[in-house]
Design a protein around this motif. Structure first.
Motif, PDB file in Angstrom:
ATOM      1  N   ALA A  12      55.913  13.795 123.239  1.00 32.50           N
ATOM      2  CA  ALA A  12      56.277  13.171 124.515  1.00 32.50           C
ATOM      3  C   ALA A  12      57.145  11.927 124.361  1.00 32.50           C
ATOM      4  O   ALA A  12      57.700  11.443 125.343  1.00 32.50           O
ATOM      5  CB  ALA A  12      55.020  12.842 125.307  1.00 32.50           C
ATOM      6  N   SER A  13      57.303  11.417 123.145  1.00 31.53           N
ATOM      7  CA  SER A  13      58.172  10.260 122.944  1.00 31.53           C
ATOM      8  C   SER A  13      59.627  10.690 122.719  1.00 31.53           C
ATOM      9  O   SER A  13      60.499   9.849 122.544  1.00 31.53           O
ATOM     10  CB  SER A  13      57.690   9.426 121.750  1.00 31.53           C
ATOM     11  N   HIS A  14      59.863  11.985 122.725  1.00 26.42           N
ATOM     12  CA  HIS A  14      61.204  12.521 122.488  1.00 26.42           C
ATOM     13  C   HIS A  14      61.863  12.985 123.787  1.00 26.42           C
ATOM     14  O   HIS A  14      61.189  13.470 124.695  1.00 26.42           O
ATOM     15  CB  HIS A  14      61.150  13.691 121.500  1.00 26.42           C
ATOM     16  N   ILE A  30      66.524  12.254 121.076  1.00 27.09           N
ATOM     17  CA  ILE A  30      66.206  10.867 120.734  1.00 27.09           C
ATOM     18  C   ILE A  30      64.706  10.659 120.847  1.00 27.09           C
ATOM     19  O   ILE A  30      64.004  11.423 121.501  1.00 27.09           O
ATOM     20  CB  ILE A  30      66.945   9.854 121.643  1.00 27.09           C
ATOM     21  N   ARG A  31      64.260   9.613 120.207  1.00 25.03           N
ATOM     22  CA  ARG A  31      62.861   9.193 120.295  1.00 25.03           C
ATOM     23  C   ARG A  31      62.866   7.782 120.855  1.00 25.03           C
ATOM     24  O   ARG A  31      63.659   6.935 120.430  1.00 25.03           O
ATOM     25  CB  ARG A  31      62.207   9.203 118.917  1.00 25.03           C
ATOM     26  N   VAL A  32      61.995   7.534 121.811  1.00 24.21           N
ATOM     27  CA  VAL A  32      61.858   6.189 122.362  1.00 24.21           C
ATOM     28  C   VAL A  32      60.613   5.568 121.744  1.00 24.21           C
ATOM     29  O   VAL A  32      59.514   6.115 121.848  1.00 24.21           O
ATOM     30  CB  VAL A  32      61.759   6.210 123.902  1.00 24.21           C
ATOM     31  N   HIS A  33      60.829   4.440 121.086  1.00 23.27           N
ATOM     32  CA  HIS A  33      59.731   3.727 120.431  1.00 23.27           C
ATOM     33  C   HIS A  33      59.951   2.236 120.645  1.00 23.27           C
ATOM     34  O   HIS A  33      61.014   1.706 120.297  1.00 23.27           O
ATOM     35  CB  HIS A  33      59.701   4.068 118.935  1.00 23.27           C
ATOM     36  N   ASN A  34      58.974   1.569 121.225  1.00 27.39           N
ATOM     37  CA  ASN A  34      59.077   0.135 121.533  1.00 27.39           C
ATOM     38  C   ASN A  34      60.360  -0.182 122.310  1.00 27.39           C
ATOM     39  O   ASN A  34      61.088  -1.113 121.988  1.00 27.39           O
ATOM     40  CB  ASN A  34      59.034  -0.705 120.254  1.00 27.39           C
ATOM     41  N   ALA A  75      66.678  26.277 122.005  1.00 32.08           N
ATOM     42  CA  ALA A  75      65.358  26.465 122.614  1.00 32.08           C
ATOM     43  C   ALA A  75      64.238  26.201 121.617  1.00 32.08           C
ATOM     44  O   ALA A  75      63.183  25.680 121.981  1.00 32.08           O
ATOM     45  CB  ALA A  75      65.238  27.874 123.192  1.00 32.08           C
ATOM     46  N   LYS A  76      64.470  26.529 120.353  1.00 34.39           N
ATOM     47  CA  LYS A  76      63.464  26.247 119.321  1.00 34.39           C
ATOM     48  C   LYS A  76      63.230  24.743 119.196  1.00 34.39           C
ATOM     49  O   LYS A  76      62.104  24.292 119.030  1.00 34.39           O
ATOM     50  CB  LYS A  76      63.889  26.839 117.975  1.00 34.39           C
ATOM     51  N   ILE A  81      59.197  19.598 123.334  1.00 34.74           N
ATOM     52  CA  ILE A  81      59.552  18.416 124.132  1.00 34.74           C
ATOM     53  C   ILE A  81      59.136  18.687 125.577  1.00 34.74           C
ATOM     54  O   ILE A  81      59.450  19.758 126.119  1.00 34.74           O
ATOM     55  CB  ILE A  81      61.058  18.117 124.039  1.00 34.74           C
ATOM     56  N   PRO A  82      58.449  17.753 126.223  1.00 30.97           N
ATOM     57  CA  PRO A  82      58.058  17.972 127.623  1.00 30.97           C
ATOM     58  C   PRO A  82      59.284  18.259 128.497  1.00 30.97           C
ATOM     59  O   PRO A  82      60.330  17.615 128.352  1.00 30.97           O
ATOM     60  CB  PRO A  82      57.403  16.652 128.023  1.00 30.97           C
TER      61      PRO A  82
END
Length: 118
Positions: A12-14, A30-34, A75-76, A81-82
């Motif tokens: 879920a952070s992606h 992308i990944r969201v972190h802080n 799709a893979k 990813i939500p």
């Protein structure tokens, strides 16, 4: 960039953006972190949709197949990813193609989210 056949697992952070352009299809994850956005994966495939248009502006079957093959790969990546974290857009060629519904109907069965035309 992923080069092996192993598809990474996301959470879920992606967030993912898919751009179905006239020449290439792009997937950016992308990944969201802080509150920071970190690119974790980028996949680009030359599909050449525009080159597959005939004089009546219809996509030829080979081009449709090439585009759908690329979307199966994407799709893979999108599978874990939500859906709320995914955006899939198509630009000029799919907007003008007289048989765009043929492509979109099949593509929307492959992808976790329907394609938006811009």
């Amino acid at each position: 960039m992923t080069t092996s056949n192993t598809i990474p697992q996301y959470d879920a952070s992606h967030y993912a953006v898919v751009d179905l352009g006239s020449n290439s299809f792009h997937l950016l994850i992308i990944r969201v972190h802080n509150n920071e956005r970190i690119q974790v994966n980028k996949v680009k495939r030359k599909v050449r949709l525009a080159a597959g248009l005939n004089q009546e502006l219809a996509l030829n079957p080979e081009t449709i197949a090439s585009g759908l093959d690329c979307l199966k790969l994407f799709a893979k990546h999108l599978a874990t990813i939500p859906v709320n974290n995914i955006s899939i857009v198509a630009t000029a060629t799919l907007r003008i193609a007289t048989n765009k519904d043929e492509f979109l109907n099949q593509a929307n069965k492959i992808l976790p989210l329907n394609i938006k035309l811009f």
